[in-house]
Design a protein around this motif. Structure first.
Motif, PDB file in Angstrom:
ATOM      1  N   PHE A 103       0.831  -1.190   0.000  1.00 47.44           N
ATOM      2  CA  PHE A 103       0.000   0.000   0.000  1.00 47.44           C
ATOM      3  C   PHE A 103       0.872   1.248   0.000  1.00 47.44           C
ATOM      4  CE2 PHE A 103      -2.118  -3.505   1.971  1.00 47.44           C
ATOM      5  CZ  PHE A 103      -3.477  -3.384   1.691  1.00 47.44           C
ATOM      6  N   GLY A 104       0.557   2.215  -0.860  1.00 49.29           N
ATOM      7  CA  GLY A 104       1.354   3.430  -0.855  1.00 49.29           C
ATOM      8  C   GLY A 104       0.827   4.516  -1.767  1.00 49.29           C
ATOM      9  N   LEU A 105       1.393   5.703  -1.584  1.00 48.15           N
ATOM     10  CA  LEU A 105       1.034   6.869  -2.397  1.00 48.15           C
ATOM     11  C   LEU A 105       2.295   7.404  -3.087  1.00 48.15           C
ATOM     12  CD1 LEU A 105      -1.378   8.897  -0.063  1.00 48.15           C
ATOM     13  CD2 LEU A 105      -1.977   7.609  -2.117  1.00 48.15           C
ATOM     14  N   PRO A 106       2.581   6.935  -4.297  1.00 50.78           N
ATOM     15  CA  PRO A 106       3.746   7.438  -5.034  1.00 50.78           C
ATOM     16  C   PRO A 106       3.433   8.736  -5.772  1.00 50.78           C
ATOM     17  CG  PRO A 106       2.676   5.725  -6.304  1.00 50.78           C
ATOM     18  CD  PRO A 106       1.903   5.841  -5.010  1.00 50.78           C
ATOM     19  N   GLU A 107       2.521   9.520  -5.229  1.00 48.81           N
ATOM     20  CA  GLU A 107       2.038  10.712  -5.925  1.00 48.81           C
ATOM     21  C   GLU A 107       3.155  11.705  -6.243  1.00 48.81           C
ATOM     22  OE1 GLU A 107      -1.748  10.206  -6.334  1.00 48.81           O
ATOM     23  OE2 GLU A 107      -0.403   8.535  -5.918  1.00 48.81           O
ATOM     24  N   LEU A 108       4.061  11.928  -5.309  1.00 44.29           N
ATOM     25  CA  LEU A 108       5.115  12.913  -5.535  1.00 44.29           C
ATOM     26  C   LEU A 108       6.054  12.489  -6.660  1.00 44.29           C
ATOM     27  CD1 LEU A 108       6.063  14.039  -1.913  1.00 44.29           C
ATOM     28  CD2 LEU A 108       4.458  15.066  -3.514  1.00 44.29           C
ATOM     29  N   ASP A 109       6.107  11.196  -6.944  1.00 41.14           N
ATOM     30  CA  ASP A 109       6.922  10.708  -8.060  1.00 41.14           C
ATOM     31  C   ASP A 109       6.176  10.778  -9.381  1.00 41.14           C
ATOM     32  OD1 ASP A 109       9.006  10.164  -6.381  1.00 41.14           O
ATOM     33  OD2 ASP A 109       8.547   8.026  -6.174  1.00 41.14           O
ATOM     34  N   ARG A 110       4.888  11.091  -9.325  1.00 42.96           N
ATOM     35  CA  ARG A 110       4.052  11.104 -10.524  1.00 42.96           C
ATOM     36  C   ARG A 110       3.491  12.484 -10.836  1.00 42.96           C
ATOM     37  NH1 ARG A 110       0.491   5.546  -9.674  1.00 42.96           N
ATOM     38  NH2 ARG A 110       2.251   4.078  -9.755  1.00 42.96           N
ATOM     39  N   GLY A 111       3.985  13.475 -10.141  1.00 45.98           N
ATOM     40  CA  GLY A 111       3.510  14.823 -10.400  1.00 45.98           C
ATOM     41  C   GLY A 111       2.107  15.068  -9.902  1.00 45.98           C
ATOM     42  N   ALA A 112       1.736  14.431  -8.821  1.00 49.20           N
ATOM     43  CA  ALA A 112       0.365  14.562  -8.313  1.00 49.20           C
ATOM     44  C   ALA A 112       0.387  14.714  -6.796  1.00 49.20           C
ATOM     45  CB  ALA A 112      -0.463  13.342  -8.706  1.00 49.20           C
ATOM     46  N   LEU A 113      -0.792  14.950  -6.244  1.00 49.52           N
ATOM     47  CA  LEU A 113      -1.000  14.999  -4.800  1.00 49.52           C
ATOM     48  C   LEU A 113      -2.344  14.342  -4.537  1.00 49.52           C
ATOM     49  CD1 LEU A 113       0.009  18.732  -4.181  1.00 49.52           C
ATOM     50  CD2 LEU A 113       1.376  16.730  -3.584  1.00 49.52           C
ATOM     51  N   GLY A 114      -2.662  14.132  -3.263  1.00 49.89           N
ATOM     52  CA  GLY A 114      -3.976  13.604  -2.943  1.00 49.89           C
ATOM     53  C   GLY A 114      -3.964  12.265  -2.243  1.00 49.89           C
ATOM     54  N   ALA A 115      -5.092  11.943  -1.610  1.00 50.14           N
ATOM     55  CA  ALA A 115      -5.358  10.686  -0.902  1.00 50.14           C
ATOM     56  C   ALA A 115      -4.587  10.527   0.405  1.00 50.14           C
ATOM     57  CB  ALA A 115      -5.136   9.474  -1.791  1.00 50.14           C
ATOM     58  N   ALA A 116      -3.937  11.605   0.865  1.00 52.85           N
ATOM     59  CA  ALA A 116      -3.375  11.557   2.222  1.00 52.85           C
ATOM     60  C   ALA A 116      -4.512  11.409   3.226  1.00 52.85           C
ATOM     61  CB  ALA A 116      -2.567  12.818   2.502  1.00 52.85           C
ATOM     62  N   THR A 117      -5.658  11.972   2.888  1.00 57.60           N
ATOM     63  CA  THR A 117      -6.863  11.810   3.705  1.00 57.60           C
ATOM     64  C   THR A 117      -7.128  10.346   3.993  1.00 57.60           C
ATOM     65  OG1 THR A 117      -7.930  13.827   2.879  1.00 57.60           O
ATOM     66  CG2 THR A 117      -9.378  12.081   3.687  1.00 57.60           C
ATOM     67  N   HIS A 118      -6.974   9.523   2.986  1.00 55.93           N
ATOM     68  CA  HIS A 118      -7.326   8.106   3.088  1.00 55.93           C
ATOM     69  C   HIS A 118      -6.183   7.276   3.661  1.00 55.93           C
ATOM     70  CE1 HIS A 118      -9.468  10.161  -0.177  1.00 55.93           C
ATOM     71  NE2 HIS A 118     -10.514   9.603   0.396  1.00 55.93           N
ATOM     72  N   LEU A 119      -4.933   7.651   3.350  1.00 62.47           N
ATOM     73  CA  LEU A 119      -3.797   6.956   3.946  1.00 62.47           C
ATOM     74  C   LEU A 119      -3.786   7.165   5.455  1.00 62.47           C
ATOM     75  CD1 LEU A 119      -1.263   5.250   3.476  1.00 62.47           C
ATOM     76  CD2 LEU A 119       0.018   7.381   3.118  1.00 62.47           C
ATOM     77  N   ALA A 120      -4.242   8.349   5.893  1.00 61.25           N
ATOM     78  CA  ALA A 120      -4.289   8.644   7.326  1.00 61.25           C
ATOM     79  C   ALA A 120      -5.316   7.786   8.048  1.00 61.25           C
ATOM     80  CB  ALA A 120      -4.608  10.126   7.540  1.00 61.25           C
ATOM     81  N   ARG A 121      -6.215   7.140   7.314  1.00 60.93           N
ATOM     82  CA  ARG A 121      -7.182   6.227   7.920  1.00 60.93           C
ATOM     83  C   ARG A 121      -6.593   4.819   8.049  1.00 60.93           C
ATOM     84  NH1 ARG A 121     -12.468   8.106   7.633  1.00 60.93           N
ATOM     85  NH2 ARG A 121     -13.388   6.089   7.139  1.00 60.93           N
ATOM     86  N   LEU A 122      -5.413   4.617   7.463  1.00 55.21           N
ATOM     87  CA  LEU A 122      -4.792   3.289   7.465  1.00 55.21           C
ATOM     88  C   LEU A 122      -3.593   3.184   8.401  1.00 55.21           C
ATOM     89  CD1 LEU A 122      -4.810   2.614   3.605  1.00 55.21           C
ATOM     90  CD2 LEU A 122      -6.472   1.809   5.290  1.00 55.21           C
ATOM     91  N   VAL A 123      -2.883   4.296   8.587  1.00 54.45           N
ATOM     92  CA  VAL A 123      -1.675   4.282   9.426  1.00 54.45           C
ATOM     93  C   VAL A 123      -1.659   5.513  10.318  1.00 54.45           C
ATOM     94  CG1 VAL A 123      -0.323   2.987   7.730  1.00 54.45           C
ATOM     95  CG2 VAL A 123      -0.294   5.491   7.679  1.00 54.45           C
ATOM     96  N   PRO A 124      -0.857   5.497  11.386  1.00 52.89           N
ATOM     97  CA  PRO A 124      -0.756   6.673  12.262  1.00 52.89           C
ATOM     98  C   PRO A 124      -0.229   7.890  11.503  1.00 52.89           C
ATOM     99  CG  PRO A 124       0.134   4.725  13.346  1.00 52.89           C
ATOM    100  CD  PRO A 124      -0.106   4.344  11.920  1.00 52.89           C
ATOM    101  N   GLN A 125      -0.484   9.066  12.044  1.00 53.10           N
ATOM    102  CA  GLN A 125      -0.218  10.338  11.380  1.00 53.10           C
ATOM    103  C   GLN A 125       1.228  10.499  10.914  1.00 53.10           C
ATOM    104  OE1 GLN A 125      -0.997  13.953   9.705  1.00 53.10           O
ATOM    105  NE2 GLN A 125      -2.555  12.670  10.664  1.00 53.10           N
ATOM    106  N   HIS A 126       2.188  10.238  11.779  1.00 55.11           N
ATOM    107  CA  HIS A 126       3.580  10.460  11.396  1.00 55.11           C
ATOM    108  C   HIS A 126       4.061   9.438  10.371  1.00 55.11           C
ATOM    109  CE1 HIS A 126       3.526  13.116  14.899  1.00 55.11           C
ATOM    110  NE2 HIS A 126       4.553  13.717  14.329  1.00 55.11           N
ATOM    111  N   LEU A 127       3.569   8.233  10.462  1.00 53.07           N
ATOM    112  CA  LEU A 127       3.912   7.241   9.451  1.00 53.07           C
ATOM    113  C   LEU A 127       3.298   7.634   8.113  1.00 53.07           C
ATOM    114  CD1 LEU A 127       5.170   4.624   8.524  1.00 53.07           C
ATOM    115  CD2 LEU A 127       3.193   3.391   9.444  1.00 53.07           C
ATOM    116  N   MET A 128       2.069   8.139   8.141  1.00 55.74           N
ATOM    117  CA  MET A 128       1.434   8.604   6.905  1.00 55.74           C
ATOM    118  C   MET A 128       2.302   9.658   6.232  1.00 55.74           C
ATOM    119  SD  MET A 128      -0.256  11.448   5.567  1.00 55.74           S
ATOM    120  CE  MET A 128      -1.087  12.336   6.889  1.00 55.74           C
ATOM    121  N   ARG A 129       2.786  10.606   7.007  1.00 54.32           N
ATOM    122  CA  ARG A 129       3.601  11.674   6.442  1.00 54.32           C
ATOM    123  C   ARG A 129       4.904  11.138   5.849  1.00 54.32           C
ATOM    124  NH1 ARG A 129       2.668  17.204   8.520  1.00 54.32           N
ATOM    125  NH2 ARG A 129       0.591  17.237   9.455  1.00 54.32           N
ATOM    126  N   ALA A 130       5.560  10.239   6.569  1.00 54.20           N
ATOM    127  CA  ALA A 130       6.816   9.681   6.071  1.00 54.20           C
ATOM    128  C   ALA A 130       6.590   8.888   4.784  1.00 54.20           C
ATOM    129  CB  ALA A 130       7.456   8.789   7.137  1.00 54.20           C
TER     130      ALA A 130
END
Length: 254
Positions: A127-154
């Motif tokens: 599971f992951g958000l490679p958005e920054l490698d693809r020129g995009a942003l988004g779905a941090a809202t949903h990743l934050a529902r899967l892992v703790p806040q600081h892990l989500m950010r990392a």
């Protein structure tokens, strides 16, 4: 190919996405997925929905090639709106949604499973958000529902992935099974949910959504504004055009 639905057992609807080769959904695919989920939730005979995918992985996000072929912003706006509708359709489905995740679950896939009520995953799922490698942003809202806040950010800043077992340790994945047992395990959980009274399970879904601390639709819409800003500024196109290439210069490495 596309989005299909099946009713393997009484009270259960399985919605399957199949977009070879990697389940990177085109704009219409997101809308089709949203329509299938909403139709299943409206059916009074359905008490649980299983969201699954065919092929190598669960979801690889949006179809980047579709965006690259578009000289304007039509594909971008379409993908933004399509993802918004699909994610919302999972969350707002009148009955619980069990996500059955195999292989990779990236980008838009996180938006889907992050809004699901329960997740069953194969032992090869990541599971992951490679958005920054693809020129995009988004779905941090949903990743934050899967892992703790600081892990989500990392994970977000590094574009790294987490395994199904790691998410199981955080309590967001219900069960991890061998890939060949995924469909059966998802149905097992759906079957247990579907045994409940149909009217009561719908009330329960509405009640639980009502006490959520974060408005997922508004939160994700806020993120999408920055995605569009990245595109208007040109940085998104620049990164998308180098996607998959090692363009890290010596000065940047230093």
């Amino acid at each position: 190919m596309g989005v299909s639905t099946a009713r393997p057992e009484k009270g259960i609807c399985v919605v399957t996405a199949d977009f070879p080769p990697v389940n990177a959904l085109p704009v219409q695919g997101w809308y089709d997925l949203a329509d299938a989920l909403r139709a299943a939730g409206r059916d009074p005979g359905i008490r649980c929905v299983v969201l699954a995918a065919a092929g190598r992985g669960f979801n690889a996000g949006v179809d980047i090639k579709e965006m690259q072929r578009d000289t304007g912003h039509t594909a971008l706006v379409g993908a933004n709106r399509g993802c918004y509708e699909a994610f919302a359709a999972v969350y707002e489905c009148e009955v619980p949604v069990v996500a059955a995740v195999n292989g990779f679950c990236l980008g838009g896939g996180i938006g889907l499973v992050g809004n699901a009520d329960a997740i069953v995953a194969s032992d090869d799922a990541t599971f992951g958000l490679p958005e920054l490698d693809r020129g995009a942003l988004g779905a941090a809202t949903h990743l934050a529902r899967l892992v703790p806040q600081h892990l989500m950010r990392a994970l977000y800043y590094t574009s790294r992935t987490a395994t199904a077992r790691e998410l199981h340790a955080h309590g967001s994945v219900w069960k991890v099974v061998p890939r060949e047992e995924l469909a059966a395990a998802a149905l097992e959980l759906a079957r247990e949910i579907a045994r409940k009274d149909g009217s009561l399970i719908r009330l329960a879904k509405a009640a639980i959504n009502g006490i959520d601390p974060v408005d997922v639709r508004r939160s994700y819409r806020f993120e999408q504004g920055f995605t569009f800003e990245a595109n208007l500024s040109g940085v998104a196109d620049r990164i998308r055009d180098t996607f998959g290439k090692d363009t890290f210069g010596e000065e940047d490495r230093a």
